[in-house]
Design a protein around this motif. Structure first.
Motif, short mmCIF file in Angstrom:
data_model
loop_
_atom_site.label_atom_id
_atom_site.label_comp_id
_atom_site.label_asym_id
_atom_site.label_seq_id
_atom_site.Cartn_x
_atom_site.Cartn_y
_atom_site.Cartn_z
N LEU A 88 0.83 -1.20 0.00
CA LEU A 88 0.00 0.00 0.00
C LEU A 88 0.87 1.25 0.00
O LEU A 88 1.94 1.26 0.61
CB LEU A 88 -0.90 0.00 1.24
CG LEU A 88 -1.79 -1.23 1.43
CD1 LEU A 88 -2.60 -1.09 2.71
CD2 LEU A 88 -2.70 -1.45 0.24
N PRO A 89 0.46 2.29 -0.72
CA PRO A 89 -0.79 2.43 -1.48
C PRO A 89 -0.63 2.13 -2.96
O PRO A 89 -1.49 2.52 -3.76
CB PRO A 89 -1.15 3.89 -1.26
CG PRO A 89 0.19 4.57 -1.23
CD PRO A 89 1.14 3.59 -0.58
N GLU A 103 -16.92 1.60 2.77
CA GLU A 103 -16.58 1.71 4.19
C GLU A 103 -16.10 0.36 4.73
O GLU A 103 -15.09 0.29 5.45
CB GLU A 103 -17.80 2.18 4.98
CG GLU A 103 -17.53 2.35 6.47
CD GLU A 103 -18.76 2.82 7.23
OE1 GLU A 103 -18.61 3.21 8.41
OE2 GLU A 103 -19.87 2.78 6.66
N ARG A 104 -16.80 -0.70 4.38
CA ARG A 104 -16.40 -2.03 4.83
C ARG A 104 -15.07 -2.44 4.21
O ARG A 104 -14.19 -2.98 4.90
CB ARG A 104 -17.47 -3.04 4.47
CG ARG A 104 -17.14 -4.47 4.92
CD ARG A 104 -18.21 -5.45 4.49
NE ARG A 104 -17.82 -6.82 4.77
CZ ARG A 104 -18.40 -7.88 4.22
NH1 ARG A 104 -19.43 -7.71 3.37
NH2 ARG A 104 -17.99 -9.10 4.51
N LEU A 105 -14.90 -2.18 2.94
CA LEU A 105 -13.66 -2.55 2.25
C LEU A 105 -12.46 -1.80 2.84
O LEU A 105 -11.39 -2.38 3.06
CB LEU A 105 -13.78 -2.27 0.76
CG LEU A 105 -14.76 -3.15 -0.01
CD1 LEU A 105 -15.09 -2.54 -1.36
CD2 LEU A 105 -14.22 -4.56 -0.18
N ALA A 106 -12.65 -0.51 3.11
CA ALA A 106 -11.56 0.28 3.69
C ALA A 106 -11.18 -0.24 5.06
O ALA A 106 -9.99 -0.32 5.41
CB ALA A 106 -11.97 1.74 3.76
N GLY A 112 -2.72 0.30 9.39
CA GLY A 112 -2.19 1.49 10.03
C GLY A 112 -2.70 2.73 9.32
O GLY A 112 -3.90 2.89 9.12
N ASP A 113 -1.77 3.59 8.92
CA ASP A 113 -2.15 4.80 8.19
C ASP A 113 -2.27 4.56 6.70
O ASP A 113 -2.68 5.45 5.95
CB ASP A 113 -1.13 5.91 8.44
CG ASP A 113 -1.14 6.37 9.89
OD1 ASP A 113 -2.21 6.27 10.53
OD2 ASP A 113 -0.09 6.83 10.37
N ALA A 114 -1.86 3.37 6.26
CA ALA A 114 -1.88 3.07 4.83
C ALA A 114 -3.25 2.53 4.41
O ALA A 114 -3.72 1.53 4.94
CB ALA A 114 -0.80 2.05 4.50
N ILE A 115 -3.87 3.23 3.49
CA ILE A 115 -5.17 2.82 2.96
C ILE A 115 -5.04 2.65 1.45
O ILE A 115 -4.55 3.55 0.77
CB ILE A 115 -6.26 3.85 3.28
CG1 ILE A 115 -6.38 4.05 4.79
CG2 ILE A 115 -7.61 3.42 2.70
CD1 ILE A 115 -7.31 5.17 5.19
#
Length: 262
Positions: A88-89, A103-106, A112-115
């Protein structure tokens, strides 16, 4: 560009087949992962150059795009299995999992801070022949990543970026909508047989007529009523047929079916 597809059911397999017929990616840059070896053997028998595996972790390591084509009830376990392997990312996650919100996938794939860049996508089964109507919603994606995914989806038919709030309605229109269109085609074939056509001839006539009608709208950009007006002469047979269909509730039945599928 390397693409991994996790899940080789109807839609996962259809996406793999469509991508191998496109110019977006080389077939040998596609990996399909699935728990069942039987489905993997089937698709590799059709497309010898793609890679197959039963190891999701291995499948995602070098991928640029990861397509999640699994059943909703196994999404959590798949996410737990692969999320520590994600880069990521850089990697993009494309989910066609029915009902799985961004929202669920995220929440499932954040580390951590990586999305990751996430795309909620709704194609239909015509993706196998690169004629899908696909809706998509991006999240945490750069403009360049959105362009990449749109290019991929457009290589499989046509795509439209929509707000996530329209996903359920879009499913009724472009996913369930395939079955609804098929039901009209079936009914028209039956009508043709009743009027004297041989079954195979009735099917050919109806299929080409429906295809021509859709292509006419796509080519001209006209509203359907514009083209309807061109074939409904005063006192003619077309308007008589249309009025009979409306008296039987044709348009109302279509709208009710779509709303029931939302």
């Amino acid at each position: 560009m390397k693409i991994t597809i996790i899940g080789c059911g109807n839609m996962g397999g259809a996406i793999a087949r469509g991508l191998t017929k496109s110019t977006f990616v080389n077939p040998d840059d596609i990996t399909v992962s699935n728990r069942s070896k039987e489905k993997l053997e089937t698709i590799q028998g059709e497309i010898a150059s793609i890679h197959t595996t039963t190891d999701n972790k291995a499948a995602v390591k070098d991928a640029d795009i990861i397509v999640l084509a699994v059943k909703p009830w196994v999404l959590d376990s798949v996410a737990i299995d692969i999320r520590k392997e994600l880069d990521l990312p850089r990697q993009m996650i494309v989910s066609i999992v029915a009902g799985a919100t961004i929202e669920r996938l995220a929440a499932l794939f954040a580390s951590g801070d990586a999305i990751p860049a996430i795309f909620r996508v709704m194609p239909n089964t015509a993706v196998a022949i690169r004629q899908s109507m696909t809706l998509f919603t991006p999240y945490n994606a750069t403009p360049e990543q959105v362009d990449v995914i749109k290019t991929m989806l457009d290589s499989l038919g046509k795509s439209l970026l929509v707000d996530e709030s329209l996903m359920e309605a879009g499913t009724a229109l472009c996913s369930c909508g395939t079955a609804f269109a098929m039901r009209y085609i079936r009914a028209a074939i039956e009508g043709g047989i009743e009027m004297g056509f041989r079954p195979q001839d009735a099917q050919l006539v109806v299929e080409q007529t429906v295809k021509g009608a859709a292509e006419l709208l796509l080519d001209t950009g006209n509203h359907p009523e514009v083209e309807i007006d061109r074939v409904t002469t005063p006192g003619g047979i077309t308007i008589k047929g249309l009025n009979e269909m409306e008296a039987a509730g044709f348009s109302a039945a279509v709208v009710r079916g779509l709303k029931a599928s939302k």
